[in-house]
Design an enzyme around this catalytic site. Structure first.
Site, PDB file in Angstrom:
ATOM      1  N   ASP A 356       0.860  -1.182   0.000  1.00 28.57           N
ATOM      2  CA  ASP A 356       0.000   0.000   0.000  1.00 28.57           C
ATOM      3  C   ASP A 356       0.903   1.241   0.000  1.00 28.57           C
ATOM      4  OD1 ASP A 356      -2.147   1.678  -0.025  1.00 28.57           O
ATOM      5  OD2 ASP A 356      -3.203   0.731   1.643  1.00 28.57           O
TER       6      ASP A 356
HETATM    7  C1  BGC Z   1      -5.002   3.238   0.084  1.00 33.67           C
HETATM    8  C2  BGC Z   1      -5.220   2.185  -0.965  1.00 33.67           C
HETATM    9  C3  BGC Z   1      -5.064   2.791  -2.333  1.00 33.67           C
HETATM   10  C4  BGC Z   1      -3.700   3.425  -2.427  1.00 33.67           C
HETATM   11  C5  BGC Z   1      -3.424   4.031  -3.786  1.00 33.67           C
HETATM   12  C6  BGC Z   1      -3.739   4.014  -0.134  1.00 33.67           C
HETATM   13  O1  BGC Z   1      -3.621   5.097   0.720  1.00 33.67           O
HETATM   14  O2  BGC Z   1      -4.975   2.611   1.349  1.00 33.67           O
HETATM   15  O3  BGC Z   1      -6.489   1.614  -0.805  1.00 33.67           O
HETATM   16  O4  BGC Z   1      -5.243   1.813  -3.302  1.00 33.67           O
HETATM   17  O5  BGC Z   1      -3.610   4.452  -1.459  1.00 33.67           O
HETATM   18  O6  BGC Z   1      -4.158   5.166  -3.979  1.00 33.67           O
END
Ligand code: BGC
Length: 838
Positions: A356
């Site tokens: 993530d």
């Molecule tokens: C979120 C994810 C997301 C990623 C990319 C993160 O902060 O937890 O769910 O896919 O950002 O935007």
């Protein structure tokens, strides 16, 4: 105005913020990415120090025995991976493991951020001193130093980047463009929690497919979706992004998304690779607080939290995203137990894992890595293949490899996994966008997203009025309708937590749809906003009360803003925000029949409303066709059929509250929990000030018709243990019931099957969903519905973490919610027991 464009107006400022590493929600990130900008490239030089691997790569041995995705395991694809890998330098290999977010900047092309000097306390950039250096993603793409981009959206932008990678880099490896397309790209459908309320996997597949088709025309070939985290605590804002509290429903939804996104062949036009997230157990954040730790037994992990991820992997998900949270003390993004033992070892996952956003860097904040090098080593050796935005893999891996702290074959294996997905998605053959780019909501997609919205609404209450008829559907005799509330005419809020590339301009609000109806029917629509979503001013109250007084019926559109749920959207209160409760009470005091529509990304506490308002409907965030879908249901063109995917509590203090709770040694059998305890009624598992149960439980939802259930039966009174243990993939018996539409209109019922196991060595939930079916019946029509029950439905995890069945008793309920009361029973018996019986 387009959501992207409106933000783009402020792009310079926002880019500065982003460049400074300031935290912004992912929607803003995605919005900025869409801007089409030109670039000037300087100094494109291949990195030096070629370090090719040998022909006999040891990594083939790492191909799993039973791969989750057959396409990724294809030998001819593997041969291509081999050939390419042999040519790659260490830097080119590391490049495939690096991903940056597109800030939309032109010349400096910062995708990481400026030094933290510009940051104030608490902002994300300050948390990541390493990523707070400039990177030039375009130059990286051109030199093979970048494998994928986050939030690069739009044909022009993606093709610009892609040309750099394909035309300029030494090995011409295309980039993969990923984005958070969660509930629609341009044509937006309900938030995932709302979609789950449809209990309609086919619908979920259809809308996912539609989103994939739209987004792939804009170059996006990889969705950071589905989010399949089980959520039993609505304080956690990301409840909105998943399918709620139940593993069985969650798994069904997970499969449906994967089918929609990936189809049966990742390389077919219109298909995209899915990223199942957030692995794992992110939804169990302690106290519902975002990013918080999770701590649970392995049995709970396997029985409650893992099934949806496993279902998605088994359905062929090409990628998985590792979560932010720690699980039992080990951060999920450096967790070999999750990423290697379970995901790859047990489930045969053969795609790649992306971290993530800055999760690798965050290992330093978790306190398990004192420096970036250690964080990097822990993440990659645990099984995180791609580093999203930490700026750690590109800066730390070269040194770690050279010093031998990370073996070369770990890198090679991670690169192989990425390349397999790139080959399977057909990126090498079709790196650029093809066909006409979708740049606005597609008219031809509106009927589908309208249907999705209609199916997502859950009618919670529909009391009869003095006339003897329930308030909903609205009577054509109610000519003067007052529409009140801050959600009644807000385009922006209809979109929900992740707007994709959705634009305000495309949204139909409830006010617009009701105005159309009023015009057609000669009725009058009185509109008053009443208050803001989260405000203290009562300036708008008098107008709202006046409208209510002048109307035959009042529709109140209340709830949360879309930003109150989603990432970073945890709430400690589950009440209506701001002064909406006061508005509600003031409007009810006007004495007119009130329909309350709740827009929210989570269950709210509706205790007062349930006592004072005849009709209440949960409508989540319905998407592009919000207004039309709501009007269709309010006026009875469509009967509501949604069922709650999460329990609605009586008070926030009951959380986490879920229907498949466990028994206790002191069940409150026969105790009236609505009254404070007296004498012995205190010494049972209860609250002294509130009943234990939900106000509206899981699986609950009313229709404009009514349904009855008869003949709940099982096809066998007993099954043999050996048979149950050996035949793991065939049904062992069937549970059936006859459901009849006892009302006067055609309607759809979600028939639900729950199972309880009693007498095994490990205590089991008081009941668990093990089957559901949507059944449409005309008035008076009956249908027998059957649910096959096999090893998957009847097994549980034992203390060795293996799924098993033991000799025990089972109760099966079939009905219209988790409160279903008609039951049948059967036993699992051992041969000795059968002999005894004779
Ligand atoms: C979120 C994810 C997301 C990623 C990319 C993160 O902060 O937890 O769910 O896919 O950002 O935007």
């Amino acid at each position: 105005m387009s959501r992207m464009n409106s933000i783009y107006g402020n792009a310079v400022g926002l880019v500065m913020m982003l460049a400074a590493g300031l935290w912004t929600n992912s929607r803003v990130r995605s919005i900025l990415a869409c801007a089409t900008l030109c670039l000037a490239l300087v100094g494109v030089e291949p990195y030096g120090a070629a370090q090719a691997t040998t022909a006999d790569s040891p990594h083939q041995s790492k191909q799993v025995a039973h791969p989750s995705n057959a396409q990724l395991a294809d030998p001819s694809l593997e041969a291509r991976v081999d050939r390419l890998l042999r040519k790659m330098t260490l830097e080119e290999k590391i490049g495939q493991l690096v991903q940056y977010n597109d800030t939309g900047d032109t010349s400096a092309v910062q995708t990481s951020g400026a030094p933290p000097v510009a940051n104030k306390q608490g902002v994300m950039g300050a948390l990541n001193p390493i990523s707070a250096t400039h990177v030039n993603a375009m130059q990286m793409a051109a030199t093979g130093g970048l494998g994928s981009m986050l939030n690069t959206i739009g044909a022009e932008r993606t093709n610009t980047y892609q040309h750099l990678a394909v035309d300029r880099s030494r090995l011409h490896i295309p980039l993969l463009f990923g984005a958070d397309v969660i509930h629609g790209f341009h044509t937006i459908y309900p938030v995932p929690l709302g979609l789950a309320a449809s209990f309609d996997p086919e619908l979920v597949t259809a809308v996912s497919r539609m989103a994939a088709e739209e987004a792939s025309t804009a170059g996006v070939r990889w969705f950071y979706s589905p989010m399949v985290d089980i959520s039993r605590d609505p304080r956690w804002g990301r409840s909105v992004e998943g399918a709620g509290e139940d593993p069985y429903l969650g798994a069904a939804m997970a499969r449906a998304y994967i089918r929609g996104y990936q189809g049966d062949d990742l390389s077919k036009p219109g298909n995209v690779a899915a990223s199942v997230k957030h692995f794992a157990a992110y939804g169990a954040a302690e106290a519902g607080r975002e990013y918080n730790r999770t701590d649970m037994s392995e049995i709970t992990l396997r029985q409650v939290y893992l099934p949806p991820y496993q279902a998605a992997v088994e359905a062929g998900a090409a990628t998985v995203m590792s979560a932010f949270n720690s699980l039992n003390g080990v951060p999920a993004s450096a967790n070999p137990f999750l990423l290697s033992k379970i995901l790859r070892g047990e489930w045969g996952f053969n795609g790649f894992v992306v971290s993530d956003y800055t999760a690798v860097m965050e290992l330093t904040h978790h306190g398990i890595a004192l420096d970036p090098a250690t964080a990097t080593r822990k993440a990659i050796t645990a099984g995180v293949d791609v580093d999203m935005m930490s700026h750690f893999y590109d800066t730390q891996l070269p040194g770690l490899i050279r010093s031998g702290q990370v073996p070369m074959d770990v890198i090679d294996e991670a690169v192989r996994r990425v390349l397999r997905v790139k080959f399977a998605t057909g990126l090498f053959e079709h790196p650029y966008t093809e066909g006409v780019e979708v740049t606005a909501a597609v008219d031809g997609h509106r009927p589908l997203v309208r249907k999705a919205a209609e199916e997502s609404f859950v009618l919670l209450q529909n009391d009869k009025l003095a006339s003897g008829a329930p308030l909903l559907p609205l009577s054509p005799a109610s000519k003067r309708v007052a529409l009140i509330g801050p959600l009644a005419d807000s385009t922006w809020e209809m979109v929900g937590a992740w707007g994709g590339a959705g634009s305000d301009r495309d949204i139909v609000t409830l006010r617009q749809a009701l105005a159309e109806r009023a015009q057609q029917s000669g009725g009058t629509l009185l509109y008053a906003k009443g208050t803001e979503i989260d405000d203290a001013s009562q300036a708008g109250f008098p107008e709202a009360i006046q409208a209510a007084q002048a109307a035959d019926v009042v529709i109140l559109a209340l709830g949360e803003s879309s930003s109150m749920s989603g990432e970073g959207g945890s709430r400690a209160s589950l009440d209506l925000p701001g002064n909406q409760q006061q508005l509600l009470e003031a409007v009810v005091a006007a004495g007119k029949p009130v329909v309350l529509l709740i827009f929210s990304g989570r269950p709210l506490v509706l205790d007062w409303a349930a006592k004072h308002i005849p009709a209440i409907m949960e409508v989540w965030f319905p998407g592009t066709e919000a207004g039309h879908a709501l009007a269709n249901v309010l006026y009875g063109d469509v009967s509501p059929s949604g069922k709650l995917p999460m329990s609605f509590p009586r008070a926030v203090g009951q959380e986490p509250l879920y229907y498949n709770q466990f028994p206790t040694g002191r069940p409150p059998l026969g105790t009236d929990l609505s009254k404070p305890p007296t004498g012995d009624s205190r010494f049972v598992s209860r609250y002294i000030d509130l009943p234990n149960d939900a106000l509206f439980p899981f699986g609950y939802g009313l229709s404009y018709s009514s349904f009855s259930y008869q003949d709940v039966k099982v096809s066998k009174a007993s099954i043999q243990l050996l048979q149950a243990l050996v035949n793991r993939s065939i049904p062992l018996l069937e549970a059936t019931a006859t459901v009849t539409n006892t009302g006067d209109r055609t309607a759809t019922e979600v028939v639900q099957c729950y199972v309880r196991n009693l007498g095994a060595s490990i205590e089991q939930p008081v009941r668990s969903l093990k089957g559901f079916q949507r059944v449409t019946l005309s008035p008076g029509e009956s249908k027998q519905v059957s649910f096959p029950l096999g090893f998957n439905e009847l097994s549980f995890f034992n203390l060795d973490s293996s799924p098993t069945i033991e000799t025990s008793h089972y109760t099966v309920w079939i009905g219209s919610s988790s409160l279903a009361s008609q039951e049948a029973t059967f036993e699992v018996v051992s041969p000795t027991r059968i002999a005894d019986a004779h």
